[in-house]
Design a protein around this motif. Structure first.
Motif, mmCIF file in Angstrom:
data_model
loop_
_atom_site.group_PDB
_atom_site.id
_atom_site.type_symbol
_atom_site.label_atom_id
_atom_site.label_comp_id
_atom_site.label_asym_id
_atom_site.label_seq_id
_atom_site.Cartn_x
_atom_site.Cartn_y
_atom_site.Cartn_z
ATOM 1 N N ILE A 231 -20.746 -70.235 29.732
ATOM 2 C CA ILE A 231 -21.410 -68.978 29.400
ATOM 3 C C ILE A 231 -22.805 -69.287 28.860
ATOM 4 C CG2 ILE A 231 -21.270 -66.841 28.082
ATOM 5 C CD1 ILE A 231 -19.015 -67.310 30.198
ATOM 6 N N ALA A 232 -23.785 -68.498 29.260
ATOM 7 C CA ALA A 232 -25.172 -68.732 28.854
ATOM 8 C C ALA A 232 -25.339 -68.483 27.354
ATOM 9 C CB ALA A 232 -26.111 -67.827 29.630
ATOM 10 N N PRO A 233 -26.002 -69.402 26.666
ATOM 11 C CA PRO A 233 -26.317 -69.152 25.258
ATOM 12 C C PRO A 233 -27.574 -68.304 25.129
ATOM 13 C CG PRO A 233 -27.142 -71.300 25.900
ATOM 14 C CD PRO A 233 -26.446 -70.732 27.119
ATOM 15 N N ALA A 234 -27.772 -67.725 23.969
ATOM 16 C CA ALA A 234 -29.026 -67.039 23.673
ATOM 17 C C ALA A 234 -30.144 -68.071 23.565
ATOM 18 C CB ALA A 234 -28.902 -66.260 22.375
ATOM 19 N N ASP A 235 -31.374 -67.638 23.851
ATOM 20 C CA ASP A 235 -32.508 -68.531 23.681
ATOM 21 C C ASP A 235 -32.938 -68.535 22.211
ATOM 22 O OD1 ASP A 235 -34.033 -66.200 23.247
ATOM 23 O OD2 ASP A 235 -34.875 -66.199 25.275
ATOM 24 N N ALA A 236 -34.054 -69.170 21.922
ATOM 25 C CA ALA A 236 -34.508 -69.318 20.532
ATOM 26 C C ALA A 236 -34.821 -67.966 19.886
ATOM 27 C CB ALA A 236 -35.731 -70.224 20.474
ATOM 28 N N ARG A 237 -35.055 -66.942 20.681
ATOM 29 C CA ARG A 237 -35.342 -65.606 20.157
ATOM 30 C C ARG A 237 -34.071 -64.748 20.050
ATOM 31 N NH1 ARG A 237 -38.899 -67.118 23.787
ATOM 32 N NH2 ARG A 237 -37.790 -66.025 25.453
ATOM 33 N N GLY A 238 -32.935 -65.333 20.371
ATOM 34 C CA GLY A 238 -31.693 -64.570 20.368
ATOM 35 C C GLY A 238 -31.575 -63.645 21.557
ATOM 36 N N GLU A 239 -32.208 -64.016 22.674
ATOM 37 C CA GLU A 239 -32.263 -63.166 23.861
ATOM 38 C C GLU A 239 -31.758 -63.913 25.088
ATOM 39 O OE1 GLU A 239 -36.221 -60.544 22.575
ATOM 40 O OE2 GLU A 239 -36.399 -62.161 24.065
ATOM 41 N N ILE A 240 -31.428 -63.145 26.123
ATOM 42 C CA ILE A 240 -31.227 -63.634 27.488
ATOM 43 C C ILE A 240 -32.093 -62.771 28.383
ATOM 44 C CG2 ILE A 240 -29.598 -63.793 29.408
ATOM 45 C CD1 ILE A 240 -27.402 -64.487 27.447
ATOM 46 N N ILE A 241 -32.922 -63.395 29.186
ATOM 47 C CA ILE A 241 -33.922 -62.747 30.060
ATOM 48 C C ILE A 241 -34.659 -61.610 29.350
ATOM 49 C CG2 ILE A 241 -32.864 -63.516 32.225
ATOM 50 C CD1 ILE A 241 -31.858 -60.566 32.584
ATOM 51 N N GLY A 242 -35.035 -61.849 28.120
ATOM 52 C CA GLY A 242 -35.863 -60.897 27.385
ATOM 53 C C GLY A 242 -35.120 -59.774 26.706
ATOM 54 N N SER A 243 -33.783 -59.785 26.759
ATOM 55 C CA SER A 243 -32.995 -58.729 26.117
ATOM 56 C C SER A 243 -32.136 -59.330 25.013
ATOM 57 C CB SER A 243 -32.088 -58.042 27.143
ATOM 58 O OG SER A 243 -32.853 -57.329 28.088
ATOM 59 N N PRO A 244 -32.001 -58.644 23.889
ATOM 60 C CA PRO A 244 -31.190 -59.176 22.792
ATOM 61 C C PRO A 244 -29.743 -59.414 23.211
ATOM 62 C CG PRO A 244 -32.519 -57.313 22.051
ATOM 63 C CD PRO A 244 -32.647 -57.353 23.546
ATOM 64 N N VAL A 245 -29.201 -60.530 22.792
ATOM 65 C CA VAL A 245 -27.788 -60.813 23.017
ATOM 66 C C VAL A 245 -26.980 -60.036 21.986
ATOM 67 C CG1 VAL A 245 -26.012 -62.608 22.981
ATOM 68 C CG2 VAL A 245 -28.223 -63.062 24.048
ATOM 69 N N VAL A 246 -26.096 -59.153 22.470
ATOM 70 C CA VAL A 246 -25.332 -58.283 21.570
ATOM 71 C C VAL A 246 -23.952 -58.831 21.270
ATOM 72 C CG1 VAL A 246 -26.602 -56.233 22.306
ATOM 73 C CG2 VAL A 246 -24.484 -56.873 23.498
ATOM 74 N N ALA A 247 -23.495 -59.773 22.064
ATOM 75 C CA ALA A 247 -22.216 -60.456 21.871
ATOM 76 C C ALA A 247 -22.255 -61.688 22.758
ATOM 77 C CB ALA A 247 -21.037 -59.550 22.240
ATOM 78 N N HIS A 248 -21.246 -62.546 22.627
ATOM 79 C CA HIS A 248 -21.205 -63.784 23.397
ATOM 80 C C HIS A 248 -21.382 -63.502 24.885
ATOM 81 C CE1 HIS A 248 -20.177 -67.783 24.592
ATOM 82 N NE2 HIS A 248 -18.921 -67.527 24.949
ATOM 83 N N GLY A 249 -22.551 -63.911 25.427
ATOM 84 C CA GLY A 249 -22.799 -63.773 26.861
ATOM 85 C C GLY A 249 -23.058 -62.369 27.342
ATOM 86 N N VAL A 250 -23.459 -61.451 26.463
ATOM 87 C CA VAL A 250 -23.626 -60.048 26.867
ATOM 88 C C VAL A 250 -24.976 -59.505 26.393
ATOM 89 C CG1 VAL A 250 -22.679 -57.703 26.742
ATOM 90 C CG2 VAL A 250 -21.131 -59.681 26.738
ATOM 91 N N ILE A 251 -25.669 -58.817 27.305
ATOM 92 C CA ILE A 251 -26.857 -58.045 26.966
ATOM 93 C C ILE A 251 -26.657 -56.614 27.454
ATOM 94 C CG2 ILE A 251 -28.380 -60.058 27.046
ATOM 95 C CD1 ILE A 251 -29.354 -59.092 29.799
ATOM 96 N N HIS A 252 -27.586 -55.731 27.110
ATOM 97 C CA HIS A 252 -27.519 -54.319 27.507
ATOM 98 C C HIS A 252 -28.716 -53.946 28.370
ATOM 99 C CE1 HIS A 252 -24.856 -52.818 23.914
ATOM 100 N NE2 HIS A 252 -24.154 -53.400 24.858
ATOM 101 N N TYR A 253 -28.489 -53.122 29.389
ATOM 102 C CA TYR A 253 -29.544 -52.441 30.138
ATOM 103 C C TYR A 253 -29.148 -50.968 30.281
ATOM 104 C CZ TYR A 253 -32.251 -56.404 32.148
ATOM 105 O OH TYR A 253 -33.066 -57.487 32.352
ATOM 106 N N PRO A 254 -30.119 -50.049 30.313
ATOM 107 C CA PRO A 254 -29.803 -48.657 30.627
ATOM 108 C C PRO A 254 -29.638 -48.503 32.145
ATOM 109 C CG PRO A 254 -32.147 -48.884 30.178
ATOM 110 C CD PRO A 254 -31.544 -50.242 29.964
ATOM 111 N N MET A 255 -28.424 -48.509 32.614
ATOM 112 C CA MET A 255 -28.129 -48.621 34.046
ATOM 113 C C MET A 255 -28.758 -47.502 34.883
ATOM 114 S SD MET A 255 -26.315 -51.383 34.292
ATOM 115 C CE MET A 255 -25.100 -52.425 33.474
#
Length: 305
Positions: A231-255
């Motif tokens: 599972i991808a870890p958060a980066d140094a900013r606590g993000e994945i592809i520019g979005s905050p990581v809200v839980a292990h391996g999960v980000i949010h987008y407004p679908m």
């Protein structure tokens, strides 16, 4: 940081017009076969499943039939599950993971759910190993009324009669190194914007819906996939592809706001998978298996609630 590197098509600071789009289209080359890789596998499933042609893309001189695989024992009293792959045609495990799920696991859900699987939404892009369609449009930003992308419009027409009956929709994607080297620079050039470099996460992650978050569902999928690949870890900013990581391996987008495929059904449980096929820690077989495992976990969770 903003990169000064310039994409070879267009003028910096100016959005593409018809000439630039034509130049881009002329540079695309067919690199693999939708008929050989996808249609032949769908044909091999016809003895066990119903196969429905739900449209055809007319990209003269080429035409691409669009197919969905359906449960043979379809029942109106059962909840419906939609699995989509290849919305971005270059994201290989989305296509082959969907087909692997049908071949190896779909029978496990007979009589429990209706399955509708569209394994390759964007066959022209599959053959070119590209993100866009021939009009330089991203189908996964085009799932909205009056869509300019025929790939998106055809899929929305397929699901329209079933709206209100979907329990799960899982949309299978990849995040690749080429996102950073080709596709995001091309997007910036197309839109006349500067390219701002990002960071490609090493590992699998999920995109939940900002407007319909289902954290327990997402974590059930993550837990299943973690048995297959990392599972991808958060980066140094606590993000994945520019979005905050809200839980292990999960980000949010407004679908729905972004016109994403995972927003088209109104299902209670939706997610977009993101596999990292360029990782030295993952093989193509693992990537396909991770996608299939994600689908199984999504359905299992929804049926158990």
């Amino acid at each position: 940081m903003t990169s000064t590197a310039f994409y070879p098509i267009g003028t910096p600071g100016q959005a593409w017009g018809a000439a630039e789009r034509a130049q881009w289209l002329a540079s695309q080359r067919r690199q693999r076969s939708y008929a050989d890789d996808v249609l032949s596998r769908i044909d091999g499933l016809r003895e066990r499943f119903d196969v429905q042609q739900y449209g055809e893309l007319d990209y003269a001189p080429e035409r691409f039939p669009l197919y969905a695989i359906r449960s043979r024992g379809w029942r109106d009293d059962l909840p419906t599950v939609l699995v989509t792959g290849g919305v971005h045609g270059y994201e290989t495990s989305g296509v082959h993971g969907a087909l692997q799920f049908v071949d190896r696991h779909a029978a496990d859900y007979e009589g429990r759910v209706n399955l509708l699987v569209a394994p390759c939404v964007s066959p022209w892009a599959y053959e070119r190993i590209h993100r866009w369609n021939p009009g330089a449009l991203d189908p996964n930003r085009s799932f909205r009324e009056g869509s300019p992308a025929p790939e998106s419009a055809a899929l929305m027409a397929l699901v329209a009669p079933l709206l209100g009956r979907f329990l799960v929709h899982i949309d299978l994607h990849e995040t690749t190194d080429s996102d950073e080297s080709e596709f995001r620079p091309a997007l910036a050039a197309r839109d006349g914007k500067p390219f701002e470099p990002g960071e490609i996460p090493d590992g699998f992650y999920l995109v939940d819906d900002t407007d319909n978050p289902q954290p327990a569902f997402q974590q059930a999928v993550i837990a299943a996939v973690e048995r297959v690949t990392h599972i991808a870890p958060a980066d140094a900013r606590g993000e994945i592809i520019g979005s905050p990581v809200v839980a292990h391996g999960v980000i949010h987008y407004p679908m729905r706001k972004l016109g994403l495929c995972a927003g088209i059904t109104g299902a209670r449980y939706t997610t977009t998978t993101e596999v990292y096929p360029d990782s030295p820690r993952a093989t193509p077989e693992q990537c396909n298996a991770a996608q299939a495992a994600a689908v199984c976990a999504a359905i299992d969770f929804a049926l158990a609630v």
